[in-house]
Enzyme design. Structure first.
Site, PDB file in Angstrom:
ATOM      1  N   ASP A  99      57.140  42.034  51.464  1.00 21.98           N
ATOM      2  CA  ASP A  99      56.387  41.089  50.633  1.00 21.98           C
ATOM      3  C   ASP A  99      56.425  39.728  51.316  1.00 21.98           C
ATOM      4  O   ASP A  99      57.479  39.305  51.787  1.00 21.98           O
ATOM      5  CB  ASP A  99      57.039  40.953  49.246  1.00 21.98           C
ATOM      6  CG  ASP A  99      57.012  42.259  48.476  1.00 21.98           C
ATOM      7  OD1 ASP A  99      56.346  43.203  48.942  1.00 21.98           O
ATOM      8  OD2 ASP A  99      57.661  42.345  47.415  1.00 21.98           O
ATOM      9  N   CYS A 111      26.563  28.989  40.829  1.00 24.01           N
ATOM     10  CA  CYS A 111      25.678  29.959  40.187  1.00 24.01           C
ATOM     11  C   CYS A 111      25.566  29.670  38.691  1.00 24.01           C
ATOM     12  O   CYS A 111      24.895  28.718  38.321  1.00 24.01           O
ATOM     13  CB  CYS A 111      26.112  31.385  40.494  1.00 24.01           C
ATOM     14  SG  CYS A 111      24.726  32.513  40.401  1.00 24.01           S
ATOM     15  N   ILE A 150      42.350  63.539  42.727  1.00 22.26           N
ATOM     16  CA  ILE A 150      41.338  64.584  42.927  1.00 22.26           C
ATOM     17  C   ILE A 150      40.147  64.010  43.695  1.00 22.26           C
ATOM     18  O   ILE A 150      39.603  64.598  44.615  1.00 22.26           O
ATOM     19  CB  ILE A 150      40.828  65.108  41.571  1.00 22.26           C
ATOM     20  CG1 ILE A 150      41.944  65.828  40.842  1.00 22.26           C
ATOM     21  CG2 ILE A 150      39.629  66.040  41.757  1.00 22.26           C
ATOM     22  CD1 ILE A 150      41.563  66.308  39.460  1.00 22.26           C
ATOM     23  N   GLU A 151      39.760  62.774  43.299  1.00 22.86           N
ATOM     24  CA  GLU A 151      38.523  62.203  43.826  1.00 22.86           C
ATOM     25  C   GLU A 151      38.549  61.920  45.322  1.00 22.86           C
ATOM     26  O   GLU A 151      37.516  61.927  45.974  1.00 22.86           O
ATOM     27  CB  GLU A 151      38.230  60.888  43.105  1.00 22.86           C
ATOM     28  CG  GLU A 151      37.911  61.093  41.661  1.00 22.86           C
ATOM     29  CD  GLU A 151      38.034  59.807  40.883  1.00 22.86           C
ATOM     30  OE1 GLU A 151      38.887  58.977  41.250  1.00 22.86           O
ATOM     31  OE2 GLU A 151      37.275  59.650  39.919  1.00 22.86           O
ATOM     32  N   GLU A 176      31.545  30.753  48.094  1.00 18.88           N
ATOM     33  CA  GLU A 176      32.911  31.274  48.281  1.00 18.88           C
ATOM     34  C   GLU A 176      32.949  32.516  49.164  1.00 18.88           C
ATOM     35  O   GLU A 176      33.954  32.812  49.790  1.00 18.88           O
ATOM     36  CB  GLU A 176      33.570  31.564  46.924  1.00 18.88           C
ATOM     37  CG  GLU A 176      32.983  32.711  46.104  1.00 18.88           C
ATOM     38  CD  GLU A 176      31.887  32.273  45.149  1.00 18.88           C
ATOM     39  OE1 GLU A 176      31.195  31.273  45.460  1.00 18.88           O
ATOM     40  OE2 GLU A 176      31.692  32.940  44.112  1.00 18.88           O
ATOM     41  N   HIS A 226      26.514  31.579  46.076  1.00 19.10           N
ATOM     42  CA  HIS A 226      27.979  31.714  46.035  1.00 19.10           C
ATOM     43  C   HIS A 226      28.591  31.368  47.395  1.00 19.10           C
ATOM     44  O   HIS A 226      28.800  32.258  48.224  1.00 19.10           O
ATOM     45  CB  HIS A 226      28.367  33.154  45.685  1.00 19.10           C
ATOM     46  CG  HIS A 226      28.068  33.531  44.274  1.00 19.10           C
ATOM     47  ND1 HIS A 226      28.956  33.300  43.250  1.00 19.10           N
ATOM     48  CD2 HIS A 226      26.995  34.129  43.714  1.00 19.10           C
ATOM     49  CE1 HIS A 226      28.434  33.734  42.106  1.00 19.10           C
ATOM     50  NE2 HIS A 226      27.244  34.243  42.369  1.00 19.10           N
ATOM     51  N   LYS A 280      62.395  58.646  48.994  1.00 17.74           N
ATOM     52  CA  LYS A 280      61.808  59.894  48.468  1.00 17.74           C
ATOM     53  C   LYS A 280      60.314  59.788  48.152  1.00 17.74           C
ATOM     54  O   LYS A 280      59.533  60.677  48.513  1.00 17.74           O
ATOM     55  CB  LYS A 280      62.609  60.351  47.243  1.00 17.74           C
ATOM     56  CG  LYS A 280      62.302  61.780  46.803  1.00 17.74           C
ATOM     57  CD  LYS A 280      62.832  62.842  47.770  1.00 17.74           C
ATOM     58  CE  LYS A 280      64.255  63.224  47.415  1.00 17.74           C
ATOM     59  NZ  LYS A 280      64.904  64.037  48.431  1.00 17.74           N
ATOM     60  N   GLY A 340      27.597  28.226  36.930  1.00 14.81           N
ATOM     61  CA  GLY A 340      28.102  26.850  36.812  1.00 14.81           C
ATOM     62  C   GLY A 340      27.024  25.828  37.142  1.00 14.81           C
ATOM     63  O   GLY A 340      26.920  24.774  36.501  1.00 14.81           O
ATOM     64  N   MET A 341      26.190  26.135  38.113  1.00 16.06           N
ATOM     65  CA  MET A 341      25.071  25.250  38.468  1.00 16.06           C
ATOM     66  C   MET A 341      24.023  25.284  37.362  1.00 16.06           C
ATOM     67  O   MET A 341      23.460  24.254  36.962  1.00 16.06           O
ATOM     68  CB  MET A 341      24.473  25.715  39.806  1.00 16.06           C
ATOM     69  CG  MET A 341      23.205  25.012  40.229  1.00 16.06           C
ATOM     70  SD  MET A 341      21.718  25.863  39.631  1.00 16.06           S
ATOM     71  CE  MET A 341      20.487  25.159  40.716  1.00 16.06           C
ATOM     72  N   GLU A 355      18.665  33.593  29.372  1.00 20.86           N
ATOM     73  CA  GLU A 355      19.739  34.591  29.349  1.00 20.86           C
ATOM     74  C   GLU A 355      20.512  34.505  28.032  1.00 20.86           C
ATOM     75  O   GLU A 355      20.983  35.497  27.504  1.00 20.86           O
ATOM     76  CB  GLU A 355      20.702  34.360  30.525  1.00 20.86           C
ATOM     77  CG  GLU A 355      21.881  35.335  30.540  1.00 20.86           C
ATOM     78  CD  GLU A 355      22.783  35.207  31.764  1.00 20.86           C
ATOM     79  OE1 GLU A 355      22.643  34.249  32.542  1.00 20.86           O
ATOM     80  OE2 GLU A 355      23.640  36.094  31.940  1.00 20.86           O
TER      81      GLU A 355
HETATM   82  N1  GLN Z   1      24.095  34.993  34.745  1.00 17.26           N
HETATM   83  C1  GLN Z   1      23.427  34.152  35.681  1.00 17.26           C
HETATM   84  C2  GLN Z   1      22.236  34.844  36.308  1.00 17.26           C
HETATM   85  O1  GLN Z   1      22.163  36.030  36.308  1.00 17.26           O
HETATM   86  C3  GLN Z   1      24.385  33.660  36.747  1.00 17.26           C
HETATM   87  C4  GLN Z   1      24.905  34.728  37.631  1.00 17.26           C
HETATM   88  C5  GLN Z   1      26.085  34.320  38.466  1.00 17.26           C
HETATM   89  O2  GLN Z   1      26.735  33.333  38.157  1.00 17.26           O
HETATM   90  N2  GLN Z   1      26.400  35.068  39.503  1.00 17.26           N
HETATM   91  O3  GLN Z   1      21.364  34.205  36.814  1.00 17.26           O
END
Ligand code: GLN
Length: 536
Positions: free
Chosen positions: A239, A379, A147-148, A507, A505, A188, A381-382, A403
């Site tokens: 594939d 992020c 529908i959307e 990546e 980030h 089909k 992780g840092m 946090e």
């Molecule tokens: N939760 C953390 C913050 O908001 C890290 C966010 C993240 O890893 N993208 O600062």
């Protein structure tokens, strides 16, 4: 004037429309055309920023700070596109814009309706992105019959009328399932899905048929006849092992040739040698390296899509196959570090939100630091790597981020936005590309080979400068900082083979033809670790 290619999907979701759209973009660029790829998502969220990774997979962040669908990551990896806000629209955002206009009185007392107001807004969004390119590729999210999606399909139907048949092309991605019991491919579902499209006034020009087996000629002929397309336009989308093979496979099927012919574009020579070279290195690695990723959504790989691709691409840059070991942080809490981490060559703690698994991630970082295993923190992780260092090396045993512990006595990370007292969820993060100045002689500066870089952010919490001196005295180096000296962006540990955490980030910016230096160097260091282990 730009030409338009619309890509829709039928039968079931998850057939790989994003990869198909990206591959079409890749092939057109290989023939010298300037392209743009845009995603239109039929759901009501204004953007995917607040959706759970389980629901929606990764949130891809653009240079200009838009939180978008993960397909935009594919677009950027397969083409030279640098996406912006306008490359991803949701139904929610379209409706919001229309409603805002209505409140402003833009519609002069008229009744505001799906047709023409919503469809006009969609058409404007499409045309805006097509302004400076030769070909604009538009992927419609969802499956035909939902529908959307109707307003979006209606808008592209109208666009064909507005822009002319010669300037528009409809590609429909569908499934041709193989029934094992009778050894048969079935057409089909494709017929039904094309019928569904026809009922809303769209006749597809090209069908991309996802199959496990190549479509024989008679099968293509049957699909062509029943779906009213030319036989040459029934393309097998088999594939393949690696998504990066798809453009090459489509090229073999003649897809780019047919597109150019139907759109009346010149048949420029196709230059795909760099892409071919990447795929050949990907398929024939010289050796392998194993990376442990300690995360929270590991059972759902789409939630770390760009991260996974950046690791694979970083492997290819070193002629290596990267084996990814996804580790649930909570399993480390239950079972300890060595049971989970003793067989990996490098450890990565990616970005994340929320409390679950925090302790397990910190345990993994301690293990990497003490055992001198290459470590990459992104992020969250840092942030955790810095907190770990504050706790276990700098003597602040209660160090934390606000946090996770609002009242912590040693808030190594805190929310700058607290000052603004903004509690709405969407839109209170540091988002998009920010400049970072690198310290001479650091791992980061050596990897990038330059002094200033731009990287993309998506977080609320920041390093607390009050702890800078202490951490530096204790051997943690701050090697990346914002030009105004306000934000700490990269930390490293000196007495370690390779230990780096970045607040951004990286990546999001790694591409097959342009591997990200930090991933390349992390993989290189992890492989060195593997060789040293096996030699001694
Ligand atoms: N939760 C953390 C913050 O908001 C890290 C966010 C993240 O890893 N993208 O600062």
């Amino acid at each position: 004037m730009a030409k338009y290619i619309f890509i829709t999907g039928g039968v079931v979701s998850s057939l790989g429309k994003g990869i198909a759209a990206s591959s079409v973009g890749c092939l057109l660029e290989s023939r010298g055309f300037k392209v743009s790829i845009q995603k239109l998502d039929p759901y009501i969220n204004v953007d995917p920023g607040t959706m759970s990774p389980f629901q929606h997979g990764e949130v891809f962040v653009t240079e200009d700070g838009a939180e978008t669908d993960l397909d935009l990551g594919h677009y950027e990896r397969f083409t030279s596109q640098i996406s912006s806000k306008g490359n991803n629209y949701t139904a929610g955002r379209i409706y919001l814009q229309v409603i805002e206009k209505e409140r402003r009185g833009d519609y002069l007392g008229g009744t505001v309706q799906v047709v023409p107001h919503i469809t006009n807004e969609i058409k404007e969004a499409i045309k805006e992105k097509a302004k400076d390119v030769d070909v604009s590729i538009i992927e419609i999210g969802g499956t035909v019959g939902d529908i959307e999606s109707l307003p979006f399909l209606e808008a592209i139907r109208q666009l064909q009328l507005d822009e002319g048949q010669a300037n528009t092309l409809f590609i429909h991605l569908t499934l041709v399932p193989y029934i094992r019991a009778s050894h048969e491919l079935k057409t089909k579902p494709t017929q039904h899905s094309v019928k569904e499209l026809l009922s809303i006034g769209i006749q597809p020009d090209i069908l991309l048929c996802r199959t496990e087996h190549p479509l024989p000629m008679d099968m293509k002929a049957k699909i062509a006849l029943f779906c009213n397309v030319k036989e040459e336009a029934v393309i097998t989308a088999r594939d393949v092992e690696h998504v990066y093979e798809v453009p090459l496979y489509f090229a073999d099927e003649g897809l780019d040739y047919i597109i150019l012919k139907y759109l009346g574009l010149p048949l420029n020579e196709r230059k795909l040698d760099k892409w071919e070279n990447f795929v050949s290195k990907l398929k024939h690695p010289e050796d392998s390296v194993r990376i442990g990723i300690v995360g929270k959504y590991i059972k759902y790989e789409d939630s770390y899509k760009s991260l996974k691709e950046a690791l694979v691409i970083g492997g290819v840059a070193n002629n290596l196959m990267v084996e990814l070991k996804w580790i649930e942080a909570e399993d480390i809490e239950k079972e300890g570090t060595s049971s989970q981490l003793s067989d990996v060559d490098g450890i990565l703690v990616p970005g994340g939100f929320g409390e679950r698994g925090i302790d397990g991630k910190v345990m993994a970082i301690t293990y990497a630091r003490e055992k001198k295993i290459p470590f990459f923190g992104i992020c969250l992780g840092m942030q955790l790597a810095t907190i770990e260092y504050a706790r276990n090396v700098s003597g602040l045993s209660d160090a934390h981020s606000t946090e996770f512990e609002k009242e912590t006595k040693n808030p190594i990370f805190y929310k700058l936005r607290d000052l603004l007292q903004d509690e709405t969820y969407g839109g209170n993060m540091r988002l998009g590309a920010y400049e970072c100045v690198l310290k001479e002689g650091s791992l980061a500066e050596k990897a990038y080979g330059m002094k200033r870089v731009f990287e993309r952010h998506r977080h609320r919490y920041e390093f607390n400068p009050a702890y800078k001196d202490l951490l530096e005295q204790k051997g943690m180096a701050i090697t990346g900082i914002s030009p105004d000296n306000k934000f700490v962006e990269i930390v490293e540990i000196k007495d370690h083979p390779w230990f780096l955490g970045c607040q951004f980030h990286p990546e999001f910016k790694s591409k097959p033809l342009n591997p990200h230096p930090l991933f390349r160097e992390f993989i290189k260091a992890s492989y060195r670790n593997r060789m040293e282990k096996s030699n001694g």
